[in-house]
Design an enzyme around this catalytic site. Structure first.
Site, PDB file in Angstrom:
ATOM      1  N   ILE A 158       0.849  -1.202   0.000  1.00 10.10           N
ATOM      2  CA  ILE A 158       0.000   0.000   0.000  1.00 10.10           C
ATOM      3  C   ILE A 158       0.884   1.251   0.000  1.00 10.10           C
ATOM      4  O   ILE A 158       0.657   2.194  -0.761  1.00 10.10           O
ATOM      5  CB  ILE A 158      -0.968   0.003   1.211  1.00 10.10           C
ATOM      6  CG1 ILE A 158      -1.861  -1.243   1.193  1.00 10.10           C
ATOM      7  CG2 ILE A 158      -1.834   1.262   1.209  1.00 10.10           C
ATOM      8  CD1 ILE A 158      -2.756  -1.426   2.412  1.00 10.10           C
ATOM      9  N   ASP A 204      10.783   3.969   6.421  1.00 12.03           N
ATOM     10  CA  ASP A 204      10.349   2.666   6.960  1.00 12.03           C
ATOM     11  C   ASP A 204      11.492   2.062   7.752  1.00 12.03           C
ATOM     12  O   ASP A 204      12.657   2.413   7.522  1.00 12.03           O
ATOM     13  CB  ASP A 204       9.942   1.745   5.781  1.00 12.03           C
ATOM     14  CG  ASP A 204       8.977   0.640   6.201  1.00 12.03           C
ATOM     15  OD1 ASP A 204       9.366  -0.201   7.030  1.00 12.03           O
ATOM     16  OD2 ASP A 204       7.838   0.631   5.721  1.00 12.03           O
ATOM     17  N   ASP A 263      12.581   4.929  12.004  1.00 13.99           N
ATOM     18  CA  ASP A 263      11.758   4.264  13.013  1.00 13.99           C
ATOM     19  C   ASP A 263      10.875   5.336  13.651  1.00 13.99           C
ATOM     20  O   ASP A 263      11.378   6.224  14.353  1.00 13.99           O
ATOM     21  CB  ASP A 263      12.666   3.604  14.064  1.00 13.99           C
ATOM     22  CG  ASP A 263      11.876   2.828  15.106  1.00 13.99           C
ATOM     23  OD1 ASP A 263      10.643   3.028  15.205  1.00 13.99           O
ATOM     24  OD2 ASP A 263      12.502   2.021  15.827  1.00 13.99           O
ATOM     25  N   VAL A 264       9.569   5.249  13.418  1.00 13.28           N
ATOM     26  CA  VAL A 264       8.678   6.313  13.897  1.00 13.28           C
ATOM     27  C   VAL A 264       8.483   6.294  15.419  1.00 13.28           C
ATOM     28  O   VAL A 264       7.820   7.176  15.971  1.00 13.28           O
ATOM     29  CB  VAL A 264       7.294   6.286  13.186  1.00 13.28           C
ATOM     30  CG1 VAL A 264       7.443   6.485  11.691  1.00 13.28           C
ATOM     31  CG2 VAL A 264       6.503   5.023  13.510  1.00 13.28           C
ATOM     32  N   TYR A 322      -5.121  -3.051  17.750  1.00 17.79           N
ATOM     33  CA  TYR A 322      -5.103  -2.415  16.420  1.00 17.79           C
ATOM     34  C   TYR A 322      -6.356  -1.560  16.200  1.00 17.79           C
ATOM     35  O   TYR A 322      -6.240  -0.376  15.843  1.00 17.79           O
ATOM     36  CB  TYR A 322      -4.952  -3.506  15.349  1.00 17.79           C
ATOM     37  CG  TYR A 322      -5.012  -2.988  13.937  1.00 17.79           C
ATOM     38  CD1 TYR A 322      -3.899  -2.399  13.328  1.00 17.79           C
ATOM     39  CD2 TYR A 322      -6.188  -3.089  13.190  1.00 17.79           C
ATOM     40  CE1 TYR A 322      -3.958  -1.921  12.021  1.00 17.79           C
ATOM     41  CE2 TYR A 322      -6.253  -2.623  11.887  1.00 17.79           C
ATOM     42  CZ  TYR A 322      -5.136  -2.042  11.313  1.00 17.79           C
ATOM     43  OH  TYR A 322      -5.221  -1.567  10.017  1.00 17.79           O
ATOM     44  N   LYS A 373      -6.544   2.537  15.660  1.00 18.59           N
ATOM     45  CA  LYS A 373      -7.090   3.139  14.439  1.00 18.59           C
ATOM     46  C   LYS A 373      -8.247   4.097  14.769  1.00 18.59           C
ATOM     47  O   LYS A 373      -8.445   5.098  14.070  1.00 18.59           O
ATOM     48  CB  LYS A 373      -7.522   2.038  13.466  1.00 18.59           C
ATOM     49  CG  LYS A 373      -6.341   1.257  12.897  1.00 18.59           C
ATOM     50  CD  LYS A 373      -5.483   2.137  11.998  1.00 18.59           C
ATOM     51  CE  LYS A 373      -4.124   1.585  11.686  1.00 18.59           C
ATOM     52  NZ  LYS A 373      -3.361   2.412  10.758  1.00 18.59           N
TER      53      LYS A 373
HETATM   54  N1  NAD Z   1      -4.068  -4.303   4.618  1.00 19.18           N
HETATM   55  C1  NAD Z   1      -5.308  -3.925   4.789  1.00 19.18           C
HETATM   56  O1  NAD Z   1      -6.265  -4.583   4.358  1.00 19.18           O
HETATM   57  C2  NAD Z   1      -5.588  -2.640   5.521  1.00 19.18           C
HETATM   58  C3  NAD Z   1      -6.914  -2.304   5.847  1.00 19.18           C
HETATM   59  C4  NAD Z   1      -7.163  -1.113   6.509  1.00 19.18           C
HETATM   60  C5  NAD Z   1      -6.114  -0.266   6.843  1.00 19.18           C
HETATM   61  N2  NAD Z   1      -4.836  -0.619   6.516  1.00 19.18           N
HETATM   62  C6  NAD Z   1      -3.763   0.306   6.874  1.00 19.18           C
HETATM   63  O2  NAD Z   1      -2.895   0.481   5.763  1.00 19.18           O
HETATM   64  C7  NAD Z   1      -1.556   0.672   6.233  1.00 19.18           C
HETATM   65  C8  NAD Z   1      -0.634  -0.367   5.598  1.00 19.18           C
HETATM   66  O3  NAD Z   1      -1.103  -1.647   5.965  1.00 19.18           O
HETATM   67  P1  NAD Z   1      -0.362  -2.978   5.474  1.00 19.18           P
HETATM   68  O4  NAD Z   1      -1.294  -4.099   5.736  1.00 19.18           O
HETATM   69  O5  NAD Z   1       0.166  -2.792   4.106  1.00 19.18           O
HETATM   70  O6  NAD Z   1       0.816  -3.023   6.553  1.00 19.18           O
HETATM   71  P2  NAD Z   1       2.118  -3.976   6.694  1.00 19.18           P
HETATM   72  O7  NAD Z   1       2.079  -4.725   7.964  1.00 19.18           O
HETATM   73  O8  NAD Z   1       2.328  -4.762   5.440  1.00 19.18           O
HETATM   74  O9  NAD Z   1       3.267  -2.907   6.809  1.00 19.18           O
HETATM   75  C9  NAD Z   1       3.474  -2.061   7.876  1.00 19.18           C
HETATM   76  C10 NAD Z   1       4.720  -1.269   7.507  1.00 19.18           C
HETATM   77  O10 NAD Z   1       5.041  -0.389   8.566  1.00 19.18           O
HETATM   78  C11 NAD Z   1       6.438  -0.503   8.797  1.00 19.18           C
HETATM   79  N3  NAD Z   1       6.725  -0.202  10.193  1.00 19.18           N
HETATM   80  C12 NAD Z   1       6.386  -0.927  11.288  1.00 19.18           C
HETATM   81  N4  NAD Z   1       6.872  -0.344  12.395  1.00 19.18           N
HETATM   82  C13 NAD Z   1       7.520   0.777  11.989  1.00 19.18           C
HETATM   83  C14 NAD Z   1       8.235   1.789  12.662  1.00 19.18           C
HETATM   84  N5  NAD Z   1       8.407   1.747  14.002  1.00 19.18           N
HETATM   85  N6  NAD Z   1       8.760   2.796  11.943  1.00 19.18           N
HETATM   86  C15 NAD Z   1       8.625   2.841  10.594  1.00 19.18           C
HETATM   87  N7  NAD Z   1       7.970   1.892   9.890  1.00 19.18           N
HETATM   88  C16 NAD Z   1       7.423   0.873  10.588  1.00 19.18           C
HETATM   89  C17 NAD Z   1       6.788  -1.963   8.452  1.00 19.18           C
HETATM   90  O11 NAD Z   1       8.166  -2.161   8.212  1.00 19.18           O
HETATM   91  C18 NAD Z   1       5.927  -2.176   7.227  1.00 19.18           C
HETATM   92  O12 NAD Z   1       6.591  -1.782   6.050  1.00 19.18           O
HETATM   93  C19 NAD Z   1      -1.617   0.564   7.755  1.00 19.18           C
HETATM   94  O13 NAD Z   1      -1.713   1.838   8.323  1.00 19.18           O
HETATM   95  C20 NAD Z   1      -2.887  -0.229   7.998  1.00 19.18           C
HETATM   96  O14 NAD Z   1      -3.454   0.037   9.257  1.00 19.18           O
HETATM   97  C21 NAD Z   1      -4.552  -1.792   5.880  1.00 19.18           C
END
Ligand code: NAD
Length: 262
Positions: free
Chosen positions: A18, A37, A60-61, A151, A155
């Site tokens: 995403i 990231d 790292d956030v 989670y 959110k």
């Molecule tokens: N996948 C879905 O269906 C879905 C649905 C609703 C919302 N979202 C939102 O979309 C976004 C992406 O979701 P995803 O499923 O692709 O996530 P994911 O788990 O694949 O990725 C999370 C990313 O955040 C990074 N990350 C984690 N901790 C970190 C830190 N401390 N500092 C910097 N980076 C860090 C990870 O390395 C990773 O690249 C998220 O905010 C999630 O809540 C996703």
């Protein structure tokens, strides 16, 4: 979308499908993109694919020093910051059984990370005369899901935080909105189904009006829209990008009244 051209955007969590799609969409509209990231290999791979308009900065956030480095390096390289997309997330969640540390991890990345990135970018946006921030909420913010506490709470907090930020940053000319994606084709779905998107669509169909999962690009387009001048009077809002998930009631798409006649 002309207003995106020449702008500078930081996308946290950009190593994800995403996040990469968001970065790609900004790049396609002529922006410079910083991919932030903790996943160095993943982030660098996305940067390589996007070419010269993108730079990966390991970030790292949850660490202020790391955030500061990310933002100052962005300003040094591109001259400022116009947009921030807070997309990085932690899925650590074992519901009731989660430890205090688990709570701190998930809230630390999802909520506090969003706040601290915003705090660091704000002065640079002010210098540019304003900007836009898009936070990532979720369909999970508004409904109960079995075994999930951390989670969804994080959110929901982000949705509220978006309203608080929008109010207090309005005077700076900074608009703040969130997107709430439905099930979106992402790493976890790819892993769990071994890349079977048709199966993922089939599972998602009953609770998404459009009968499928979203594509990362569909979420990305909404994010770019919220940063563009086309959204100039939108702030403090949450945009569902969920194929109708949140508009669907418990009866789903199945006629319930006829069941009374059986
Ligand atoms: N996948 C879905 O269906 C879905 C649905 C609703 C919302 N979202 C939102 O979309 C976004 C992406 O979701 P995803 O499923 O692709 O996530 P994911 O788990 O694949 O990725 C999370 C990313 O955040 C990074 N990350 C984690 N901790 C970190 C830190 N401390 N500092 C910097 N980076 C860090 C990870 O390395 C990773 O690249 C998220 O905010 C999630 O809540 C996703």
């Amino acid at each position: 979308m002309e207003t995106i051209k020449g702008k500078v955007v930081i996308v946290t969590g950009a190593a994800t499908l995403i996040g990469a799609a968001v970065a790609e969409e900004f790049k396609a509209r002529g922006a410079s993109v910083v991919l932030a990231d903790i996943d160095t290999a993943g982030g660098q791979a996305v940067a390589e694919r996007l070419g010269s308009a993108a730079t990966f900065i390991e970030t790292d956030v949850t660490q202020d020093v790391s955030i500061e480095r990310c933002v100052s390096q962005t300003v040094q390289q591109y001259g400022g910051v116009d947009f921030l997309v807070n997309l990085a997330c932690s899925y650590v969640d074992d519901g009731l059984n989660s430890s205090r540390e688990d709570w701190h991890t998930t809230l630390g990345v999802n909520v506090v990370g969003t706040v601290m990135m915003t705090k660091a970018c704000r002065p640079h946006m002010v210098q540019r005369g304003g900007g836009a921030i898009v936070n990532f909420s979720s369909i999970s913010a508004k409904v109960a899901q079995t075994g999930r506490w951390l989670y969804p709470v994080s959110k929901a907090a982000i949705a509220q935080l978006t309203r608080n930020m929008a109010l207090d940053l309005a005077a700076d000319g900074i608009r703040v909105n969130s997107v709430s994606p439905g099930w979106t084709w992402s790493r976890i779905m790819n892993e769990l189904t071994h890349g079977d998107r048709a199966k993922t669509d089939k599972v998602a169909a009953p609770f998404h009006m459009l009968g499928r999962v979203g594509d990362p690009k569909e979420v990305a387009q909404s994010v770019v829209f919220l940063c563009s001048a086309q959204a100039s009077f939108i702030t403090g809002a949450d945009l569902p990008v969920d194929g109708g998930y949140s508009a669907l009631g418990p009866e789903q798409g199945v006629p319930a009244i006829p069941l009374l006649c059986d």
